[in-house]
Design a protein around this motif. Structure first.
Motif, PDB file in Angstrom:
ATOM      1  N   ALA A   1       0.949  -1.196  -0.032  1.00  0.00           N
ATOM      2  CA  ALA A   1       0.024  -0.085   0.246  1.00  0.00           C
ATOM      3  C   ALA A   1       0.915   1.498   0.103  1.00  0.00           C
ATOM      4  O   ALA A   1       1.809   1.390   0.672  1.00  0.00           O
ATOM      5  CB  ALA A   1      -0.940   0.089   1.272  1.00  0.00           C
ATOM      6  N   GLY A   2       0.462   2.334  -0.953  1.00  0.00           N
ATOM      7  CA  GLY A   2       1.102   3.531  -0.861  1.00  0.00           C
ATOM      8  C   GLY A   2       2.448   3.685  -1.507  1.00  0.00           C
ATOM      9  O   GLY A   2       2.892   4.822  -1.526  1.00  0.00           O
TER      10      GLY A   2
ATOM     11  N   TRP B   1      11.833   1.116  12.207  1.00  0.00           N
ATOM     12  CA  TRP B   1      11.182   1.192  13.495  1.00  0.00           C
ATOM     13  C   TRP B   1      11.633   2.531  14.324  1.00  0.00           C
ATOM     14  O   TRP B   1      10.980   2.893  15.527  1.00  0.00           O
ATOM     15  CB  TRP B   1      11.558   0.064  14.321  1.00  0.00           C
TER      16      TRP B   1
ATOM     17  N   ASP C   1       5.580   5.994   3.670  1.00  0.00           N
ATOM     18  CA  ASP C   1       4.896   4.684   3.137  1.00  0.00           C
ATOM     19  C   ASP C   1       5.799   3.561   3.034  1.00  0.00           C
ATOM     20  O   ASP C   1       5.468   2.187   3.195  1.00  0.00           O
ATOM     21  CB  ASP C   1       3.677   4.856   2.145  1.00  0.00           C
TER      22      ASP C   1
ATOM     23  N   TYR D   1       6.585   2.179   6.116  1.00  0.00           N
ATOM     24  CA  TYR D   1       5.184   1.359   6.667  1.00  0.00           C
ATOM     25  C   TYR D   1       5.330  -0.017   5.988  1.00  0.00           C
ATOM     26  O   TYR D   1       5.005  -1.089   6.614  1.00  0.00           O
ATOM     27  CB  TYR D   1       3.971   1.894   6.378  1.00  0.00           C
TER      28      TYR D   1
ATOM     29  N   LYS E   1       7.735  -2.268   7.507  1.00  0.00           N
ATOM     30  CA  LYS E   1       7.437  -2.598   8.836  1.00  0.00           C
ATOM     31  C   LYS E   1       6.577  -4.114   8.762  1.00  0.00           C
ATOM     32  O   LYS E   1       6.342  -4.736   9.469  1.00  0.00           O
ATOM     33  CB  LYS E   1       6.792  -1.597   9.692  1.00  0.00           C
ATOM     34  N   GLN E   2       5.645  -3.676   7.725  1.00  0.00           N
ATOM     35  CA  GLN E   2       4.673  -4.695   7.818  1.00  0.00           C
ATOM     36  C   GLN E   2       5.024  -5.996   7.214  1.00  0.00           C
ATOM     37  O   GLN E   2       4.743  -7.068   7.740  1.00  0.00           O
ATOM     38  CB  GLN E   2       3.425  -4.166   6.483  1.00  0.00           C
TER      39      GLN E   2
ATOM     40  N   LEU F   1       7.181  -7.581  10.015  1.00  0.00           N
ATOM     41  CA  LEU F   1       6.363  -8.128  10.926  1.00  0.00           C
ATOM     42  C   LEU F   1       5.709  -9.654  10.354  1.00  0.00           C
ATOM     43  O   LEU F   1       5.767 -10.586  11.179  1.00  0.00           O
ATOM     44  CB  LEU F   1       4.999  -7.367  11.083  1.00  0.00           C
TER      45      LEU F   1
ATOM     46  N   VAL G   1       3.531  -2.348  18.484  1.00  0.00           N
ATOM     47  CA  VAL G   1       2.648  -2.191  17.420  1.00  0.00           C
ATOM     48  C   VAL G   1       1.545  -3.359  17.286  1.00  0.00           C
ATOM     49  O   VAL G   1       0.213  -3.220  17.318  1.00  0.00           O
ATOM     50  CB  VAL G   1       3.380  -2.457  16.162  1.00  0.00           C
ATOM     51  N   GLN G   2       2.041  -4.654  17.666  1.00  0.00           N
ATOM     52  CA  GLN G   2       1.160  -5.524  17.673  1.00  0.00           C
ATOM     53  C   GLN G   2       0.264  -5.582  19.105  1.00  0.00           C
ATOM     54  O   GLN G   2      -1.196  -5.878  18.849  1.00  0.00           O
ATOM     55  CB  GLN G   2       1.922  -7.076  17.918  1.00  0.00           C
TER      56      GLN G   2
END
Lengths: 306, 201
Positions: free
Chosen positions: B34-35, B84, B104, B107, B110-111, B114, B129-130
């Motif tokens: 995304a983004g 992070w 983005d 992000y 990070k996604q 994870l 975050v979780q």
């Protein structure tokens, strides 16, 4: 003018003084505020790190709820969102549903499963935007009874208010807050870090990310410390903010900053609405000024004279 | 030994990257999230790293992260703690001459890290975050006290004791609710998220 109100989790907890002062001042200015019934957390930046489209779906529920609740005839529904982080997520969600050909419909379908629909009628707005453009500075000027000349104030915009979306102010050099302070009679200082980040998501703990471990909280604290120190160098007696997270982050960690950087800083952090209320002669308690960690200097003297 | 020789010696310690270790599909993987747009147009000017307020704490500055993604060094990117330390302040995204939304990109990293469980273990942000997302899905709103409590317990319990006084001060000022708030229609959120899980129709 009628607004639906999305407070955000922070305003209900640590941002209490911002919320109560905003409600009082808006009432005085004649703006009607109605809270969105059963709103949920927008997901914040932490949600975006985890799963972007799920976060958008969560935020979209609030937009859809607002549409269902709005009774007026107007084609545009204005949502008042005092928190910079929530504001940014809600705007991002709106953009995604409008523009993304794949995921926009997907979010809409998910909303239909819980009996809601979204028809792009929402405009998300910051209190400062509403004060400057809807209510107007002239209306504010008429209500000012005691110009606050005693303290020089540094206006702090923070990040997500003008970045990345900004419909009402310049992204690189915003001036809206200074204009408002002029009307209140407040002398402002010119300083460099007015749109620099306070590191709220890194000092963590409350908002978005949270780099809380011992070696790392220095990152966030250093960013806040820089902001406060720059304001101090330029001769500010207090910093004014328009976000509950900036307020918490700059204000409540000052004792930790004093320990970490061996510097005796005591900088009062007030919200724009608190200053507006003071200038309008509203009693301190209705503005939540008693909740400040560092009291605003000089102003109590003025109010005793009255 | 003159300065140039010293610098050359320093370079010897840098890890050498070989093309055979690179994963050419990685850039497409990140771009599909995304983004993320215009990733390939980056001109490596370093404006993002210059405006970033936390660059000096990062192991790899943002412009190098982008180049590592393009070169396909998956592990270096996903295990780095640079994303992070991103505070989501959007300075880089606003200043970027090629209009890459670097926030983005962060992000997306990070996604991904994870999902693949590659995030740096000693870092508290991924845990936070979780916890944050779990809190939203279970109650619909964030309670600051519980969130901190859970994160501290899972990362560094000693810090919990250090922060008790701060929590008490907040509570005494009436700024911290004791009971976690929650919304009325919690089931709606679960249905909503489940609908987002189902494959695109």
């Amino acid at each position: 003018m009628q607004y639906l109100y999305y407070p955000g989790c922070s305003a209900k907890g640590t941002g209490y003084s911002y919320e109560i002062s905003m409600q009082t001042v808006f009432k005085r200015l004649g703006a009607e505020i109605e809270e969105i019934h059963d709103w949920n957390c927008c997901g914040s930046t932490a949600g975006l790190c985890f799963d972007k489209y799920k976060t958008y779906a969560l935020a979209a529920r609030n937009l859809a709820l607002a549409e269902r609740q709005f009774k007026g005839a107007s084609d545009e529904i204005h949502i008042l969102c005092p928190c910079n982080a929530c504001l940014q997520i809600l705007v991002k969600t709106d953009h995604c549903i409008r523009e993304d050909p794949v995921n926009g419909p997907r979010i809409k379908r998910a909303l239909e499963k819980i009996g809601l629909s979204y028809t792009h009628k929402i405009v998300i707005r910051h209190p400062l935007d509403i004060i400057l453009n809807d209510i107007g500075l002239d209306a504010v000027r008429e209500l000012v009874t005691t110009p606050l000349k005693e303290n020089r104030i540094a206006c702090y915009y923070g990040c997500q208010m003008v970045r990345p979306f900004s419909s009402y102010d310049d992204q690189h050099n915003p001036t809206g807050m200074e204009d408002l302070m002029d009307v209140l009679g407040v002398p402002t200082v010119s300083w460099a870090l007015r749109t620099s980040c306070c590191g709220s998501s890194l000092t963590g703990t409350l908002c978005c990310g949270g780099t809380v471990a011992a070696p790392m909280d220095e990152v966030g604290l250093r960013m806040s410390y820089n902001v406060i120190k720059d304001a101090q160098y330029r001769g500010a007696d207090a910093i004014t903010v328009a976000c509950p997270l900036c307020q918490l982050n700059l204000e409540c960690y000052q004792d930790r900053m004093r320990r970490l950087f061996h510097d005796d800083i005591r900088m009062p952090i007030v919200c724009i609405t608190q200053l507006m209320g003071l200038a309008m002669g509203i009693p301190e308690k209705e503005l939540g000024l008693n909740k400040l960690f560092v009291p605003l200097p000089n102003h109590s003297a003025i109010h005793q004279e009255e | 030994m003159n300065v140039v020789q010293e610098q050359i010696q320093d370079l010897d310690h840098l890890p050498v990257k070989y093309e055979k270790d690179a994963d050419p599909a990685f850039v497409d993987e990140i771009s599909s999230l995304a983004g993320v747009t215009n990733l390939q147009t980056c001109i490596q000017c370093g404006t993002c790293s210059g405006t970033c307020p936390s660059t000096n704490y990062m192991d790899i500055p943002p412009h190098r992260i982008i180049n590592l993604i393009r070169a396909g060094f998956r592990e270096d990117v996903l295990t780095s703690f640079t994303p992070w330390l991103c505070a989501s302040c959007y300075s880089c995204a606003v200043e970027c001459p090629q209009t890459i939304s670097i926030t983005d990109v962060m992000y997306a990293i990070k996604q991904k890290s994870l999902q693949e469980k590659q995030y740096p273990r000693w870092f508290p942000s991924p845990v936070m975050v979780q916890e944050f997302f779990n809190a939203i899905t279970s109650r619909g709103r964030i309670h600051e006290g519980t969130l901190i409590l859970n994160t501290f317990v899972k990362t560094n319990p000693i810090l919990l004791f250090k922060n008790i006084k701060f929590g008490f001060t907040l509570w005494r000022k009436g700024l911290l609710e004791i009971l976690p708030p929650s919304i009325q229609k919690k089931d709606d959120l679960k249905t909503l998220l489940k609908a987002m899980d189902s494959p695109r129709e």
